[in-house]
Design an enzyme around this catalytic site. Sequence first.
Site, mmCIF file in Angstrom:
data_model
loop_
_atom_site.group_PDB
_atom_site.id
_atom_site.type_symbol
_atom_site.label_atom_id
_atom_site.label_comp_id
_atom_site.label_asym_id
_atom_site.label_seq_id
_atom_site.Cartn_x
_atom_site.Cartn_y
_atom_site.Cartn_z
ATOM 1 N N PHE A 11 0.820 -1.228 0.000
ATOM 2 C CA PHE A 11 0.000 0.000 0.000
ATOM 3 C C PHE A 11 0.853 1.278 0.000
ATOM 4 C CE2 PHE A 11 -2.272 2.759 3.346
ATOM 5 C CZ PHE A 11 -2.809 3.607 2.394
ATOM 6 N N ASP A 33 10.648 -6.432 -3.524
ATOM 7 C CA ASP A 33 9.468 -6.880 -2.771
ATOM 8 C C ASP A 33 9.286 -8.394 -2.926
ATOM 9 O OD1 ASP A 33 6.549 -5.215 -1.912
ATOM 10 O OD2 ASP A 33 6.538 -7.394 -2.129
ATOM 11 N N LYS A 34 8.917 -9.035 -1.846
ATOM 12 C CA LYS A 34 8.733 -10.495 -1.847
ATOM 13 C C LYS A 34 7.415 -10.912 -2.498
ATOM 14 C CE LYS A 34 8.631 -14.308 1.501
ATOM 15 N NZ LYS A 34 8.584 -14.654 2.935
ATOM 16 N N ASP A 126 3.454 4.746 14.544
ATOM 17 C CA ASP A 126 3.138 5.305 15.875
ATOM 18 C C ASP A 126 2.762 4.200 16.870
ATOM 19 O OD1 ASP A 126 0.626 4.629 14.843
ATOM 20 O OD2 ASP A 126 -0.286 6.586 15.243
ATOM 21 N N GLU A 127 2.480 2.990 16.349
ATOM 22 C CA GLU A 127 2.050 1.911 17.250
ATOM 23 C C GLU A 127 3.164 1.473 18.204
ATOM 24 O OE1 GLU A 127 -0.565 -1.064 15.611
ATOM 25 O OE2 GLU A 127 -1.112 0.242 13.952
ATOM 26 N N LYS A 157 7.901 -4.069 15.226
ATOM 27 C CA LYS A 157 8.319 -2.785 14.642
ATOM 28 C C LYS A 157 9.223 -2.026 15.624
ATOM 29 C CE LYS A 157 7.196 -1.149 11.191
ATOM 30 N NZ LYS A 157 7.807 -1.239 9.832
ATOM 31 N N ASN A 183 -2.494 5.346 7.907
ATOM 32 C CA ASN A 183 -2.667 5.867 6.546
ATOM 33 C C ASN A 183 -3.946 5.332 5.918
ATOM 34 O OD1 ASN A 183 0.558 6.310 4.964
ATOM 35 N ND2 ASN A 183 0.067 6.492 7.114
ATOM 36 N N PRO A 208 -18.090 -5.011 10.229
ATOM 37 C CA PRO A 208 -17.736 -5.519 11.563
ATOM 38 C C PRO A 208 -16.884 -4.529 12.369
ATOM 39 C CG PRO A 208 -16.316 -6.508 9.913
ATOM 40 C CD PRO A 208 -17.226 -5.587 9.175
ATOM 41 N N VAL A 209 -17.535 -3.770 13.259
ATOM 42 C CA VAL A 209 -16.820 -2.810 14.103
ATOM 43 C C VAL A 209 -16.418 -3.510 15.402
ATOM 44 C CG1 VAL A 209 -17.076 -0.672 15.429
ATOM 45 C CG2 VAL A 209 -18.029 -0.837 13.121
ATOM 46 N N GLY A 278 -6.183 -7.054 23.200
ATOM 47 C CA GLY A 278 -5.164 -6.022 23.476
ATOM 48 C C GLY A 278 -5.371 -4.741 22.690
ATOM 49 N N HIS A 279 -6.603 -4.503 22.243
ATOM 50 C CA HIS A 279 -6.939 -3.401 21.320
ATOM 51 C C HIS A 279 -6.491 -2.026 21.848
ATOM 52 C CE1 HIS A 279 -10.311 -1.929 18.380
ATOM 53 N NE2 HIS A 279 -9.120 -1.419 18.105
HETATM 54 P P1 NAD Z 1 1.414 -3.631 3.259
HETATM 55 O O1 NAD Z 1 1.149 -4.837 4.089
HETATM 56 O O2 NAD Z 1 0.333 -3.077 2.396
HETATM 57 O O3 NAD Z 1 2.662 -3.926 2.277
HETATM 58 C C1 NAD Z 1 3.803 -4.581 2.716
HETATM 59 C C2 NAD Z 1 4.654 -4.906 1.490
HETATM 60 O O4 NAD Z 1 5.869 -5.519 1.959
HETATM 61 C C3 NAD Z 1 4.007 -5.885 0.529
HETATM 62 O O5 NAD Z 1 4.206 -5.467 -0.799
HETATM 63 C C4 NAD Z 1 4.737 -7.203 0.792
HETATM 64 O O6 NAD Z 1 4.807 -8.047 -0.344
HETATM 65 C C5 NAD Z 1 6.103 -6.684 1.188
HETATM 66 N N1 NAD Z 1 6.843 -7.648 2.027
HETATM 67 C C6 NAD Z 1 6.387 -8.313 3.120
HETATM 68 N N2 NAD Z 1 7.342 -9.112 3.612
HETATM 69 C C7 NAD Z 1 8.437 -8.937 2.826
HETATM 70 C C8 NAD Z 1 9.741 -9.475 2.848
HETATM 71 N N3 NAD Z 1 10.120 -10.384 3.746
HETATM 72 N N4 NAD Z 1 10.624 -9.054 1.904
HETATM 73 C C9 NAD Z 1 10.257 -8.151 0.950
HETATM 74 N N5 NAD Z 1 9.022 -7.623 0.892
HETATM 75 C C10 NAD Z 1 8.118 -7.998 1.813
HETATM 76 O O7 NAD Z 1 1.962 -2.545 4.278
HETATM 77 P P2 NAD Z 1 1.758 -0.957 4.301
HETATM 78 O O8 NAD Z 1 0.484 -0.650 4.970
HETATM 79 O O9 NAD Z 1 2.047 -0.403 2.959
HETATM 80 O O10 NAD Z 1 2.924 -0.550 5.312
HETATM 81 C C11 NAD Z 1 4.236 -0.279 4.817
HETATM 82 C C12 NAD Z 1 5.122 0.104 5.993
HETATM 83 O O11 NAD Z 1 4.594 1.254 6.647
HETATM 84 C C13 NAD Z 1 5.223 -0.983 7.058
HETATM 85 O O12 NAD Z 1 6.563 -1.037 7.506
HETATM 86 C C14 NAD Z 1 4.300 -0.506 8.176
HETATM 87 O O13 NAD Z 1 4.749 -0.957 9.422
HETATM 88 C C15 NAD Z 1 4.435 1.009 8.040
HETATM 89 N N6 NAD Z 1 3.263 1.801 8.464
HETATM 90 C C16 NAD Z 1 2.021 1.507 7.996
HETATM 91 C C17 NAD Z 1 0.942 2.309 8.371
HETATM 92 C C18 NAD Z 1 -0.444 2.054 7.824
HETATM 93 O O14 NAD Z 1 -1.398 2.740 8.232
HETATM 94 N N7 NAD Z 1 -0.644 1.128 6.887
HETATM 95 C C19 NAD Z 1 1.126 3.397 9.227
HETATM 96 C C20 NAD Z 1 2.437 3.655 9.707
HETATM 97 C C21 NAD Z 1 3.490 2.856 9.298
HETATM 98 P P1 TYD Z 2 -6.546 -1.334 11.209
HETATM 99 O O1 TYD Z 2 -6.927 -0.745 9.895
HETATM 100 O O2 TYD Z 2 -6.309 -2.795 11.318
HETATM 101 O O3 TYD Z 2 -5.262 -0.510 11.715
HETATM 102 P P2 TYD Z 2 -4.509 -0.536 13.153
HETATM 103 O O4 TYD Z 2 -5.055 -1.595 14.000
HETATM 104 O O5 TYD Z 2 -3.098 -0.803 12.761
HETATM 105 O O6 TYD Z 2 -4.730 0.828 13.724
HETATM 106 O O7 TYD Z 2 -7.654 -0.959 12.272
HETATM 107 C C1 TYD Z 2 -8.001 0.397 12.533
HETATM 108 C C2 TYD Z 2 -9.004 0.395 13.659
HETATM 109 O O8 TYD Z 2 -10.229 -0.209 13.193
HETATM 110 C C3 TYD Z 2 -8.574 -0.414 14.878
HETATM 111 O O9 TYD Z 2 -9.007 0.249 16.055
HETATM 112 C C4 TYD Z 2 -9.315 -1.744 14.711
HETATM 113 C C5 TYD Z 2 -10.580 -1.344 13.997
HETATM 114 N N1 TYD Z 2 -11.166 -2.362 13.077
HETATM 115 C C6 TYD Z 2 -12.509 -2.707 13.179
HETATM 116 O O10 TYD Z 2 -13.234 -2.179 14.040
HETATM 117 N N2 TYD Z 2 -13.012 -3.646 12.330
HETATM 118 C C7 TYD Z 2 -12.244 -4.230 11.373
HETATM 119 O O11 TYD Z 2 -12.762 -5.114 10.631
HETATM 120 C C8 TYD Z 2 -10.872 -3.853 11.253
HETATM 121 C C9 TYD Z 2 -9.977 -4.478 10.231
HETATM 122 C C10 TYD Z 2 -10.375 -2.905 12.125
#
Ligand code: NAD
Ligand code: TYD
Length: 343
Positions: A11, A33-34, A126-127, A157, A183, A208-209, A278-279
């Site tokens: 993403f 990317d894997k 931030d987690e 992380k 994001n 599903p909330v 652990g939410h």
């Molecule tokens: P994602 O799960 O959508 O994508 C992860 C990507 O990494 C995938 O393309 C997957 O194929 C690749 N990958 C997984 N394991 C691998 C490996 N062993 N070797 C090579 N590639 C591998 O994740 P995302 O939501 O795009 O998050 C990207 C980064 O940003 C992560 O490090 C995450 O911790 C961080 N992050 C995400 C959010 C969020 O809201 N999504 C917020 C803050 C930080």
């Molecule tokens: P998520 O998108 O998994 O991100 P993160 O847990 O890394 O913040 O979840 C965002 C919030 O939404 C989190 O408080 C869990 C909640 N959630 C639901 O209520 N229902 C769902 O089906 C999912 C995936 C998440």
Amino acid sequence: MNIVVTGGAGFIGANFVYYMLENRPEDRIICYDKLTYAGNLATLEEAQKNKQFKFIKGDIADREAVYKMFEEEKPDIIVNFAAESHVDRSIENPEVFLQTNVIGTSVLMDACRKYGIKRYHQVSTDEVYGDLPLDRPDLFFTEETPLHTSSPYSASKASADLLVMAYHRTFGLPVTISRCSNNYGPFHFPEKLIPLMIINAMHDKKLPVYGDGLNVRDWLFVKDHCAAIEIILRKGKVGEVYNIGGHNERQNIQVVKAILKELGKGEELIEHVTDRKGHDRRYAIDPTKIREELGWEPTTSPEVGIKATVEWYKEHEDWWQNIISGDYQKYYAEMYGKKEIID
Ligand code: NAD
Ligand code: TYD
């Protein structure tokens, strides 16, 4: 410059690839990317048409493959997005999170030491700070907030962040770390809250909330995150951590209702289900440092961003239909089948 973006088929990594191809056309962007369940080559279809872009399939934890990539591509910068990223999956199966998020990070940094690098940037979250109480809206995560993790995901992380800082102090590796809030935007895998709710609502399927839905997340449009990382690469100080967020806190239930409204669907689709173990209650970033030191500010409010994201999912049904027609159905049945309705 040769910039390797690990996890660039996921993403945020893919959004970053497009951001860099547009904003730094003089640089070569190499995606490593894997292609796990979360990686998708279809996402990079447009990028593949650009001569400055190259895709390499490989695992960041595979030392031989990573070293080969360094020898062939001679990266100046590594931006490490590659990770297992879903909290719910980490609760079911923590091990792969340690393998990729911790071991993978150390292998990448070993390669940086061996071959040399101008900058290693770790994309963190931030987690790693744990959560904040709902009744203290005056509290925010700063870069000084102690690491205090809740899930196997956030623990992996945080471990990676500690390793990155150890490689900086011990070996002088030129590192930076960013810790961003949640994001949302195009190419978001539909296991996460916003895309899952959009797609379910489009199918008139229940939303599903978890628990009471009052958990708070601090939402940032993905392009703003990409812009922040690009600024850190240019202007950030080596050895520093930068928090990224825009003071856009919303309760989950507010986000879900906003999506329903945008799609013209009724709130009867909402179903409160068993809470996540652990939410974390509330995440909230204090972005003072990146704003004052690097001049970064977000440009997209959640109101505008959620509208744009819903539109994107409406217009890109091919992209997500492909995803939800495969293993996703099995994942959904296993993950949500065991949840109970609680209202
Ligand atoms: P994602 O799960 O959508 O994508 C992860 C990507 O990494 C995938 O393309 C997957 O194929 C690749 N990958 C997984 N394991 C691998 C490996 N062993 N070797 C090579 N590639 C591998 O994740 P995302 O939501 O795009 O998050 C990207 C980064 O940003 C992560 O490090 C995450 O911790 C961080 N992050 C995400 C959010 C969020 O809201 N999504 C917020 C803050 C930080
Ligand atoms: P998520 O998108 O998994 O991100 P993160 O847990 O890394 O913040 O979840 C965002 C919030 O939404 C989190 O408080 C869990 C909640 N959630 C639901 O209520 N229902 C769902 O089906 C999912 C995936 C998440």
